[in-house]
Design a protein around this motif. Structure first.
Motif, short mmCIF file in Angstrom:
data_model
loop_
_atom_site.label_atom_id
_atom_site.label_comp_id
_atom_site.label_asym_id
_atom_site.label_seq_id
_atom_site.Cartn_x
_atom_site.Cartn_y
_atom_site.Cartn_z
N HIS A 309 -0.51 0.99 1.40
CA HIS A 309 -0.27 -0.10 2.41
C HIS A 309 0.91 -1.01 2.21
CE1 HIS A 309 -4.21 1.01 4.14
NE2 HIS A 309 -4.70 0.61 3.04
N GLY A 310 1.72 -0.39 1.49
CA GLY A 310 3.40 -1.10 1.59
C GLY A 310 3.18 -2.20 0.33
N GLY A 311 2.33 -2.08 -0.67
CA GLY A 311 2.22 -3.04 -1.76
C GLY A 311 1.06 -3.87 -1.34
N ASN A 312 0.17 -3.97 -0.32
CA ASN A 312 -0.92 -4.94 0.02
C ASN A 312 -2.17 -3.83 -0.29
OD1 ASN A 312 0.80 -7.19 0.80
ND2 ASN A 312 1.10 -5.95 2.63
N LEU A 313 -3.25 -4.59 -0.19
CA LEU A 313 -4.39 -3.80 -0.47
C LEU A 313 -5.12 -3.47 0.90
CD1 LEU A 313 -6.27 -5.93 -3.12
CD2 LEU A 313 -5.37 -3.61 -3.44
N TYR A 314 -4.29 -4.11 1.99
CA TYR A 314 -4.77 -3.56 3.34
C TYR A 314 -3.64 -3.95 4.32
CZ TYR A 314 -7.64 -2.93 7.46
OH TYR A 314 -8.21 -2.56 8.80
N ASP A 315 -3.60 -3.10 5.33
CA ASP A 315 -2.94 -3.19 6.43
C ASP A 315 -3.40 -2.78 7.64
OD1 ASP A 315 -0.70 -2.98 8.56
OD2 ASP A 315 0.55 -1.74 7.25
N SER A 316 -3.51 -3.96 8.40
CA SER A 316 -4.59 -3.86 9.61
C SER A 316 -3.80 -3.38 10.89
CB SER A 316 -5.04 -5.42 9.92
OG SER A 316 -4.17 -6.28 10.29
N ARG A 317 -2.65 -2.90 10.62
CA ARG A 317 -2.09 -2.61 12.10
C ARG A 317 -2.55 -1.22 12.49
NH1 ARG A 317 3.71 -1.06 10.37
NH2 ARG A 317 2.68 -0.75 8.56
N PHE A 318 -2.84 -1.15 13.87
CA PHE A 318 -3.36 -0.11 14.48
C PHE A 318 -2.50 1.21 14.33
CE2 PHE A 318 -4.75 -3.11 17.87
CZ PHE A 318 -6.11 -3.08 17.43
N GLY A 319 -2.98 2.41 13.96
CA GLY A 319 -2.40 3.50 13.83
C GLY A 319 -2.13 3.79 12.30
N VAL A 320 -2.18 2.63 11.35
CA VAL A 320 -2.06 2.83 9.84
C VAL A 320 -3.14 2.46 9.30
CG1 VAL A 320 0.60 3.06 10.11
CG2 VAL A 320 -0.80 0.90 9.48
N ARG A 321 -4.05 1.67 9.82
CA ARG A 321 -5.28 1.03 8.97
C ARG A 321 -6.12 2.18 8.64
NH1 ARG A 321 -9.27 -1.66 13.41
NH2 ARG A 321 -9.33 -0.22 15.02
N GLN A 322 -6.38 3.25 9.26
CA GLN A 322 -7.07 4.36 8.74
C GLN A 322 -6.55 5.32 7.87
OE1 GLN A 322 -10.67 4.67 11.75
NE2 GLN A 322 -8.96 4.44 13.10
N SER A 323 -5.37 5.50 7.93
CA SER A 323 -4.73 6.70 7.30
C SER A 323 -3.63 6.07 6.29
CB SER A 323 -3.95 7.47 8.45
OG SER A 323 -2.90 6.59 8.91
N GLY A 324 -3.00 5.06 6.25
CA GLY A 324 -2.27 4.52 5.37
C GLY A 324 -0.86 5.00 5.65
N SER A 325 0.13 4.78 5.05
CA SER A 325 1.49 5.27 4.92
C SER A 325 2.14 5.38 3.74
CB SER A 325 2.18 4.32 5.92
OG SER A 325 2.35 2.96 5.13
N GLY A 326 3.38 6.23 3.59
CA GLY A 326 3.77 6.74 2.32
C GLY A 326 3.37 7.93 1.76
N ILE A 327 3.97 8.05 0.39
CA ILE A 327 3.81 9.40 -0.01
C ILE A 327 2.59 9.82 -0.26
CG2 ILE A 327 4.51 10.82 -2.05
CD1 ILE A 327 7.17 9.09 -2.48
N TYR A 328 1.81 8.90 -0.79
CA TYR A 328 0.27 9.42 -1.16
C TYR A 328 -0.49 9.41 0.01
CZ TYR A 328 -4.39 8.74 -2.87
OH TYR A 328 -5.84 8.95 -3.07
N ALA A 329 -0.07 8.91 1.11
CA ALA A 329 -0.86 9.08 2.27
C ALA A 329 -0.37 10.40 3.18
CB ALA A 329 -0.48 7.88 3.47
N ASP A 330 0.88 10.76 2.86
CA ASP A 330 1.11 11.87 3.23
C ASP A 330 0.50 13.09 2.51
OD1 ASP A 330 2.76 10.86 5.30
OD2 ASP A 330 4.56 11.05 4.07
N LEU A 331 0.55 12.89 1.17
CA LEU A 331 -0.17 14.13 0.46
C LEU A 331 -1.57 14.13 0.83
CD1 LEU A 331 0.04 15.74 -1.98
CD2 LEU A 331 -0.87 13.97 -3.51
N ILE A 332 -2.54 13.30 1.00
CA ILE A 332 -3.76 13.31 1.41
C ILE A 332 -3.77 13.91 2.66
CG2 ILE A 332 -5.73 12.06 2.50
CD1 ILE A 332 -5.60 12.12 -0.79
N ARG A 333 -2.95 13.72 3.91
CA ARG A 333 -2.89 14.41 5.11
C ARG A 333 -2.67 15.82 5.02
NH1 ARG A 333 1.29 15.87 8.20
NH2 ARG A 333 2.55 14.78 6.96
#
Length: 370
Positions: A309-333
């Protein structure tokens, strides 16, 4: 399980002081104040030791609702309509994103959320009334979008079954999300509806580790029993999706492929996953839980969550709140997509039929002009 019923005529709720400590059969370790609380409570030594602290019983309050169908306006949620038979959830899952909702009731999203519950006992009557309205247009109704419709109190209250009976009679499509084997009780309704593409079920599995599940989701059905429920539903002709939710960095992420493989072998035909969400009060509740049960891993887990979540413990934006973003999120996907290919999951679509809908026979009838 001990149940008591509270009369809603009370002017307010008793302010219960619960010591911060792990409790057998409960997820939260505190009764942390909500964001709307006008007072702040501090930890004190009240003389209780964990082994002799009084047990926490479950109370259930009748809730008289004005309406029962909720209309979804979130663009990243795959349904338009939902029904939540209960507020609060006795499963006690520490990661539950519905916990902050208890703040609207003047209660704590912590221990109150799993011990002070509300049942919409008139839900079936309200549903029948709303389906009778001439302006109503059928769309699959999601049960379990917030709290589990088959949590333990459903055995006595049977609110979810009453809702299903109305949907069956009206031939209305439904989608159920649960982590409880209690859903097997209603197999007579679900199997009949599934033959006409009117019912589908999502079974949520977070971990296959019994020990971890016992402290993370203490009153939910065991992971192995949930796999059996998938098989029971599938054998009865009810299409099942496995929800690997939430995926918790470091703590459960290594199990992703194993859960998908086991679910496919037990009859699931589709799968999805959701990364851990920590909205509002859940952030500190989860942090407390980690520091209590996994003190040596807590910093590592929280750091990996921040990676999502870009350095935060949570990002509430639609589209990323359930999947996250960044390298780790891409790895899980990527791991998830590769596991789908290996297991054959998501190669079959689940149909949902809204064309068979018929309004309740005791609803309003529009007379002809001629």
């Amino acid at each position: 399980m001990v149940l008591s019923v509270i009369d809603m005529s009370d002017d307010g709720f008793e302010n219960i002081r619960i010591p911060n400590m792990p409790r057998k059969g409960r997820g939260a370790v505190s009764n942390r104040d909500s964001r709307y609380s006008k007072t702040v409570r501090e930890k004190i030594d009240d003389g209780w030791w964990p082994e002799d602290a009084p047990p926490l019983t479950t109370s259930v309050t009748h809730e008289t609702a004005r309406s029962i169908i909720t209309h979804n306006r979130s663009p990243d949620i795959p349904f338009e309509l939902s029904i939540n038979p209960y507020r609060g959830c006795e499963h006690g899952c520490i990661y539950c994103y519905a916990r902050p909702g208890h703040a609207y009731m003047g209660l704590s999203p912590g221990m109150d959320f799993e011990t002070r519950l509300f049942a919409k006992s008139d839900a079936a009557a309200l549903l029948r009334k709303e389906l009778s309205e001439t302006t109503y247009r059928p769309s699959p109704i999601a049960l379990g979008a917030n709290t589990d419709p088959y949590q333990p109190i459903e055995r006595e209250w049977r609110t979810t079954r009453q809702i299903l009976e109305v949907l069956r009679d009206c031939r209305h499509p439904v989608s159920i999300t649960t982590k409880s084997a209690l859903i097997e009780r209603d197999l007579d309704i679900l199997s009949a509806m599934a033959r006409d593409h009117l019912a589908q079920v999502q079974i949520s599995i977070t971990t296959l580790d019994k020990g971890l599940a016992r402290i993370m989701e203490p009153r939910a059905t065991s992971p192995q029993r949930r796999l059996q429920t998938i098989r029971t539903l599938a054998n009865a002709g009810v299409p099942v999706t496995v929800m690997v939710a939430p995926v918790i960095p470091v703590l459960t992420d290594a199990e992703l492929e194993t859960i998908l493989t086991q679910a496919a072998e037990h009859g699931a035909i589709r799968a999805n996953y959701i990364m851990l969400r920590l909205p509002l009060e859940v952030t500190e509740l989860f942090r407390e839980w980690l520091e209590t049960h996994f003190p040596l891993k807590a910093k590592h887990i929280l750091a990996r969550i921040r990676d999502l979540h870009g350095g935060n413990l949570y990002d509430s934006r639609f589209g990323v709140r359930q999947s996250g973003s960044g390298i780790y999120a891409d790895l899980i996907r990527k791991r998830f997509l590769l596991a789908l290919k290996k297991t054959g999951l998501n190669t079959v679509e689940i149909r949902s039929n809204s064309e068979l809908f018929r309004r309740p026979v005791d609803g309003p009838v529009q007379t002809s002009l001629f």
